[in-house]
Design a protein around this motif. Structure first.
Motif, PDB file in Angstrom:
ATOM      1  N   PRO A  56       0.825  -1.206   0.000  1.00 22.17           N
ATOM      2  CA  PRO A  56       0.000   0.000   0.000  1.00 22.17           C
ATOM      3  C   PRO A  56       0.859   1.256   0.000  1.00 22.17           C
ATOM      4  CG  PRO A  56       0.148  -0.891   2.218  1.00 22.17           C
ATOM      5  CD  PRO A  56       0.862  -1.864   1.321  1.00 22.17           C
ATOM      6  N   ALA A  60      -0.296   4.202   5.693  1.00 19.50           N
ATOM      7  CA  ALA A  60      -1.372   3.256   5.418  1.00 19.50           C
ATOM      8  C   ALA A  60      -1.964   2.731   6.709  1.00 19.50           C
ATOM      9  CB  ALA A  60      -0.844   2.096   4.584  1.00 19.50           C
ATOM     10  N   ARG A  92      -9.546  -2.958   2.847  1.00 22.27           N
ATOM     11  CA  ARG A  92      -8.343  -2.253   3.281  1.00 22.27           C
ATOM     12  C   ARG A  92      -8.697  -1.384   4.483  1.00 22.27           C
ATOM     13  NH1 ARG A  92      -5.653  -2.179  -1.924  1.00 22.27           N
ATOM     14  NH2 ARG A  92      -5.637  -4.403  -2.414  1.00 22.27           N
TER      15      ARG A  92
END
Length: 328
Positions: A56, A60, A92
């Motif tokens: 990512p 993050a 996510r």
């Protein structure tokens, strides 16, 4: 809101911090979920270390699976309601008070499925079920799996049992044999015991083992190949040893065996919608009637994520380590 954040890749105990970040707003086709529980998976820790197949952008928020309650709905969403209890995987930024997900990823959870099971129902169990589907084995046929006392091994045993597929489980140590046997799974073979391969052949009655699932890699992969029948398949599902596959070339050639990998995240992205719904329905049904229960060993608040990660990687766990949002 509060979230677990990484500003750099590295050892989870060194890079996980709790920070105040803006609460996200759902866009078209999205919902916002108030997190109840979110598990720490091995792939989450690999992402944090920067060694996974997906990296990512930083900073993050980690976390790829959770159970929670729909808190807000974006434009165009008509299949979910605010206040509805859901489980989500393949998302996510779940290690936070709130996270966003596509509406179609949120699976409603019946009241009979506890949060502890719901929060880890759709990642590893779905991967294990897709794996079993991909093996294309018939009832009565034999497969074998190593590290069978782990979460995936137990799931493969459960799902295979439901489908009439026979499993030879390989473990290390008498205690692991006993633990798996007590769950009703067998036969189980201790690969540290002398003559274990002969014992395996005895337990299967010499019938062909058509598929082998390797979660360990290294020399363990070669041991599985030695058990595999001609024209069988060895599937690499993990590398708990941290070592590359070590397989005898002659065995591959003369058995005309196939060696291939399985990555649940990629498989989930490719699966046909009808097949996905079929497998999800099977999973939720098993969880709802109590056949499938997934244990939690330790529960940490978000601001103790670093400590939780250390606990998750400590040997001897019998259940997942999870993070919870808010007071609990």
């Amino acid at each position: 809101m509060q979230a677990v954040v990484i500003d750099r890749f590295g050892d989870p105990k060194d890079v996980l911090t709790a920070q105040a970040v803006p609460t996200p707003e759902p866009g078209p086709g999205e919902v916002r979920v108030a997190t109840t529980l979110s598990p720490i998976h091995n792939h989450d820790l690999a992402i944090i270390r920067g060694v996974y197949g997906y990296k990512p952008p930083l900073p993050a928020i980690p976390g790829t699976e959770a159970a929670g309650v729909v808190d807000a709905i974006g434009p165009g969403v008509d299949r979910l309601e605010v206040g509805q209890r859901v489980a989500v995987a393949g998302t996510r930024a779940a290690w936070a008070d709130f996270f966003l997900t596509r509406a179609e990823q949120a699976v409603p959870m019946p009241p009979s499925v506890p949060d502890e099971t719901a929060c880890q129902l759709l990642a590893m169990p779905l991967s294990a079920l897709m794996l079993l589907d991909d093996l294309h084995v018939e009832p009565g046929q034999w497969i074998t799996v190593n590290a069978a006392n782990g979460a995936v091994g137990r799931l493969v045993n459960l799902f295979a049992q439901q489908r009439g597929v026979r499993v030879l489980s390989l473990v290390r140590g008498a205690a692991s044999v006993q633990a798996l046997t007590q769950l009703g799974y067998g036969p189980v073979v201790d690969t540290e015991a002398p003559g274990w391969a002969e014992r395996a052949a005895e337990l299967t009655g010499g019938e062909p083992i058509v598929r082998a699932v390797d979660q360990v890699s290294g020399q363990a992969a070669g041991a599985l190949m030695s058990l595999l029948a001609p024209r069988g398949e060895l599937i690499s599902f993990g590398a708990l040893s941290g070592k590359p596959l070590v397989i005898d070339t002659g065995a591959v050639i003369f058995k005309q065996a196939v060696v291939k990998g399985f990555w649940g995240q990629q498989r989930s992205a490719e699966i046909d919608r009808a097949d996905y719904l079929r497998l999800i329905t099977e999973l939720v049904g098993l969880a709802a009637d109590g056949t499938l229960r997934l244990d939690v060993q330790a529960d940490f608040p978000l601001d103790q994520a670093a400590e939780a990660a250390v606990t998750s990687e400590t040997p001897g766990r019998n259940g997942k380590v999870v993070l919870h949002a808010g007071a609990r």
